[in-house]
Design a protein around this motif. Structure first.
Motif, PDB file in Angstrom:
ATOM      1  N   SER A  57       2.774  17.093 -13.233  1.00  0.00           N
ATOM      2  CA  SER A  57       2.588  18.534 -12.984  1.00  0.00           C
ATOM      3  C   SER A  57       3.740  19.352 -13.554  1.00  0.00           C
ATOM      4  O   SER A  57       3.594  20.540 -13.847  1.00  0.00           O
ATOM      5  CB  SER A  57       2.451  18.798 -11.481  1.00  0.00           C
ATOM      6  OG  SER A  57       3.702  18.656 -10.822  1.00  0.00           O
ATOM      7  N   LYS A  58       4.896  18.696 -13.728  1.00  0.00           N
ATOM      8  CA  LYS A  58       6.080  19.348 -14.302  1.00  0.00           C
ATOM      9  C   LYS A  58       6.167  19.138 -15.813  1.00  0.00           C
ATOM     10  O   LYS A  58       7.136  19.585 -16.447  1.00  0.00           O
ATOM     11  CB  LYS A  58       7.338  18.823 -13.635  1.00  0.00           C
ATOM     12  CG  LYS A  58       7.411  19.124 -12.143  1.00  0.00           C
ATOM     13  CD  LYS A  58       8.605  18.428 -11.491  1.00  0.00           C
ATOM     14  CE  LYS A  58       8.657  18.720  -9.996  1.00  0.00           C
ATOM     15  NZ  LYS A  58       9.754  17.976  -9.334  1.00  0.00           N
ATOM     16  N   GLY A  59       5.189  18.429 -16.365  1.00  0.00           N
ATOM     17  CA  GLY A  59       5.155  18.217 -17.805  1.00  0.00           C
ATOM     18  C   GLY A  59       6.122  17.151 -18.295  1.00  0.00           C
ATOM     19  O   GLY A  59       6.464  17.123 -19.486  1.00  0.00           O
ATOM     20  N   LEU A  72       0.829  -1.208   0.000  1.00  0.00           N
ATOM     21  CA  LEU A  72       0.000   0.000   0.000  1.00  0.00           C
ATOM     22  C   LEU A  72       0.863   1.259   0.000  1.00  0.00           C
ATOM     23  O   LEU A  72       0.603   2.208  -0.752  1.00  0.00           O
ATOM     24  CB  LEU A  72      -0.921  -0.014   1.226  1.00  0.00           C
ATOM     25  CG  LEU A  72      -2.022   1.028   1.286  1.00  0.00           C
ATOM     26  CD1 LEU A  72      -2.985   0.857   0.141  1.00  0.00           C
ATOM     27  CD2 LEU A  72      -2.750   0.926   2.624  1.00  0.00           C
ATOM     28  N   ASP A  73       1.912   1.265   0.820  1.00  0.00           N
ATOM     29  CA  ASP A  73       2.808   2.419   0.871  1.00  0.00           C
ATOM     30  C   ASP A  73       3.460   2.667  -0.489  1.00  0.00           C
ATOM     31  O   ASP A  73       3.604   3.826  -0.913  1.00  0.00           O
ATOM     32  CB  ASP A  73       3.892   2.191   1.928  1.00  0.00           C
ATOM     33  CG  ASP A  73       3.348   2.207   3.347  1.00  0.00           C
ATOM     34  OD1 ASP A  73       2.217   2.695   3.548  1.00  0.00           O
ATOM     35  OD2 ASP A  73       4.058   1.718   4.243  1.00  0.00           O
ATOM     36  N   TYR A  74       3.842   1.587  -1.164  1.00  0.00           N
ATOM     37  CA  TYR A  74       4.501   1.723  -2.464  1.00  0.00           C
ATOM     38  C   TYR A  74       3.570   2.355  -3.503  1.00  0.00           C
ATOM     39  O   TYR A  74       3.950   3.304  -4.187  1.00  0.00           O
ATOM     40  CB  TYR A  74       4.991   0.351  -2.944  1.00  0.00           C
ATOM     41  CG  TYR A  74       5.411   0.331  -4.403  1.00  0.00           C
ATOM     42  CD1 TYR A  74       6.666   0.774  -4.793  1.00  0.00           C
ATOM     43  CD2 TYR A  74       4.526  -0.119  -5.392  1.00  0.00           C
ATOM     44  CE1 TYR A  74       7.039   0.786  -6.136  1.00  0.00           C
ATOM     45  CE2 TYR A  74       4.893  -0.128  -6.733  1.00  0.00           C
ATOM     46  CZ  TYR A  74       6.150   0.324  -7.101  1.00  0.00           C
ATOM     47  OH  TYR A  74       6.514   0.329  -8.421  1.00  0.00           O
ATOM     48  N   VAL A  75       2.348   1.840  -3.634  1.00  0.00           N
ATOM     49  CA  VAL A  75       1.468   2.373  -4.682  1.00  0.00           C
ATOM     50  C   VAL A  75       1.047   3.801  -4.373  1.00  0.00           C
ATOM     51  O   VAL A  75       0.893   4.624  -5.294  1.00  0.00           O
ATOM     52  CB  VAL A  75       0.223   1.470  -4.919  1.00  0.00           C
ATOM     53  CG1 VAL A  75       0.651   0.111  -5.453  1.00  0.00           C
ATOM     54  CG2 VAL A  75      -0.641   1.338  -3.680  1.00  0.00           C
ATOM     55  N   GLU A  76       0.875   4.132  -3.105  1.00  0.00           N
ATOM     56  CA  GLU A  76       0.503   5.504  -2.761  1.00  0.00           C
ATOM     57  C   GLU A  76       1.659   6.466  -3.025  1.00  0.00           C
ATOM     58  O   GLU A  76       1.462   7.583  -3.513  1.00  0.00           O
ATOM     59  CB  GLU A  76       0.036   5.569  -1.305  1.00  0.00           C
ATOM     60  CG  GLU A  76      -1.310   4.866  -1.099  1.00  0.00           C
ATOM     61  CD  GLU A  76      -1.802   4.905   0.341  1.00  0.00           C
ATOM     62  OE1 GLU A  76      -0.975   5.161   1.244  1.00  0.00           O
ATOM     63  OE2 GLU A  76      -3.010   4.683   0.559  1.00  0.00           O
ATOM     64  N   ALA A  77       2.896   6.021  -2.740  1.00  0.00           N
ATOM     65  CA  ALA A  77       4.064   6.855  -3.029  1.00  0.00           C
ATOM     66  C   ALA A  77       4.263   7.004  -4.533  1.00  0.00           C
ATOM     67  O   ALA A  77       4.606   8.092  -5.030  1.00  0.00           O
ATOM     68  CB  ALA A  77       5.302   6.245  -2.386  1.00  0.00           C
ATOM     69  N   LEU A  78       4.035   5.925  -5.270  1.00  0.00           N
ATOM     70  CA  LEU A  78       4.155   5.988  -6.730  1.00  0.00           C
ATOM     71  C   LEU A  78       3.136   6.964  -7.302  1.00  0.00           C
ATOM     72  O   LEU A  78       3.451   7.759  -8.210  1.00  0.00           O
ATOM     73  CB  LEU A  78       3.965   4.592  -7.322  1.00  0.00           C
ATOM     74  CG  LEU A  78       4.028   4.471  -8.850  1.00  0.00           C
ATOM     75  CD1 LEU A  78       5.342   5.024  -9.397  1.00  0.00           C
ATOM     76  CD2 LEU A  78       3.838   3.019  -9.267  1.00  0.00           C
ATOM     77  N   ARG A 104       1.829   9.626  -5.838  1.00  0.00           N
ATOM     78  CA  ARG A 104       2.264  11.000  -5.539  1.00  0.00           C
ATOM     79  C   ARG A 104       3.412  11.427  -6.463  1.00  0.00           C
ATOM     80  O   ARG A 104       3.427  12.549  -6.984  1.00  0.00           O
ATOM     81  CB  ARG A 104       2.715  11.115  -4.077  1.00  0.00           C
ATOM     82  CG  ARG A 104       1.588  10.980  -3.059  1.00  0.00           C
ATOM     83  CD  ARG A 104       2.056  11.394  -1.682  1.00  0.00           C
ATOM     84  NE  ARG A 104       3.180  10.568  -1.204  1.00  0.00           N
ATOM     85  CZ  ARG A 104       3.030   9.443  -0.522  1.00  0.00           C
ATOM     86  NH1 ARG A 104       1.813   8.991  -0.242  1.00  0.00           N
ATOM     87  NH2 ARG A 104       4.094   8.775  -0.102  1.00  0.00           N
ATOM     88  N   ASN A 105       4.355  10.530  -6.658  1.00  0.00           N
ATOM     89  CA  ASN A 105       5.525  10.860  -7.469  1.00  0.00           C
ATOM     90  C   ASN A 105       5.161  11.081  -8.940  1.00  0.00           C
ATOM     91  O   ASN A 105       5.698  11.983  -9.599  1.00  0.00           O
ATOM     92  CB  ASN A 105       6.564   9.746  -7.359  1.00  0.00           C
ATOM     93  CG  ASN A 105       7.349   9.809  -6.065  1.00  0.00           C
ATOM     94  OD1 ASN A 105       7.696  10.876  -5.582  1.00  0.00           O
ATOM     95  ND2 ASN A 105       7.625   8.662  -5.480  1.00  0.00           N
TER      96      ASN A 105
END
Length: 337
Positions: free
Chosen positions: A290-292, A275-281, A283-284
């Motif tokens: 957002s930076k294109g 769960l931590d991995y997919v949530e961090a992925l 966000r990243n």
């Protein structure tokens, strides 16, 4: 290992299922077979009265070392018979499974449950007695009926020739659970087994199994193993799995006993790494978009080194499947807003 540029995991998987020559383009894992069905030995672990896990003998030591393990399963002994959870990839492993069952009971196998349409969870259904009732996710039954030979070729590609995979034949399920539906079966003596189709958590074919009386949960492929393993998002889905993995995690009590798809027995805390991995992925990748950044630029930026803790398949899964699936899904969702 060659990356397929700008190809989504869903597109890759679709190519595999429809055109055998395209399998040569599939990004291969660092070692084939991923685990060897000709060498795997299965062991029995008693969890509570009449409730057992079937676990590869190497899982206790090798899971934490990041070495991929063969399929886990188990069974529940009810008043009239046995409910088998997972059949195996090949007859050799199926025979071991039956021997383990017969070491504790002579009752007939009245139900068999497959948690996925991947061959290592369902390919030996055909070896079960004709009287055994097979239970699957609804999509799993339909997909196996349409694409069994292609799925078989896919399994041979990843798990090797001459392991007995080629000899398997399709047997359809008898009971199916549609998406967003549950089913309960009472085996007697307080053993009520719940089957949960929460939607896509790894693939559309996922099925979870919960035995509340013993607090035992068979997690299947969505929670493949504890750390350092990361999920196998082969089928090209990401945003729905993020939601459903969290839903399942929140459903479980803190003291649940979790039998993952391919690893040693663990706890609710033990599967939080997924769960931590997919949530961090998520966000990243959102930050990258957002930076294109393009997909290739995102691969360079989102290496997730804090989650790369020794799992042998990390680079193969993260860069070829998980990250592209996340990029595709998140970008599409943003474009539709």
């Amino acid at each position: 290992m060659t990356l397929i540029k700008r190809a989504s995991a869903a597109a890759i998987f679709a190519i595999i299922l429809f055109t055998a020559p395209a399998m040569a383009q599939f990004p291969m894992p660092p070692h084939v077979p991923i685990w060897d069905a000709n060498k795997t030995e299965l062991t029995l672990q008693k969890i509570s009265p009449d409730v057992y896990a079937i676990i590869p003998a190497t899982a206790e030591v090798e899971t934490a070392k990041g070495i991929p393990q063969a399929t886990t399963g188990g069974f529940i002994v009810g008043e009239k018979g046995v409910m088998l959870i997972e059949v195996m990839l090949t007859k050799r492993l199926f025979d071991q499974e039956i021997k383990l069952i017969r070491s504790v009971t002579n009752k007939p196998i009245i139900y068999a449950v497959n948690t996925s349409d991947h061959g290592d969870h369902c390919f030996t259904d055909y070896l079960l007695p004709a009287s055994t009732i097979i239970i699957q996710n609804e999509f799993a039954k339909d997909n196996l009926a349409k694409k069994y030979e292609y799925i078989k070729q896919f399994m041979v590609m990843l798990f090797g020739k001459d392991r007995g995979i080629e000899a398997t034949t399709f047997r359809p399920a008898d009971i199916v659970i549609p998406k967003n539906n549950n089913l309960k079966i009472d085996l007697g003596n307080g053993k009520v087994v719940e089957f949960i189709n929460t939607g896509i958590a790894q693939s559309p074919a996922d099925l979870f199994i919960w035995l509340a009386s013993s607090k035992v949960f068979w997690a299947g492929n969505p929670f493949i193993a504890e750390s350092p393993a990361i999920p196998w998002l082969f089928d090209g889905y990401f945003l729905e799995p993020v939601v459903n993995l969290k839903k399942i995690y929140d459903f479980l009590p803190d003291d649940a006993i979790v039998i993952p798809g391919h690893g040693r027995i663990t706890t609710k805390a033990g599967i939080k790494y997924t769960l931590d991995y997919v949530e961090a992925l998520k966000r990243n990748v959102e930050d990258a978009l957002s930076k294109g950044l393009t997909l290739e630029q995102t691969k360079e930026a989102v290496k997730m080194s804090d989650f790369n803790k020794g799992y042998i398949l990390f680079d193969w899964l993260h860069f070829n499947f998980n990250l592209p699936s996340a990029y595709k899904d998140i970008k599409a969702s943003q474009e539709t807003k």
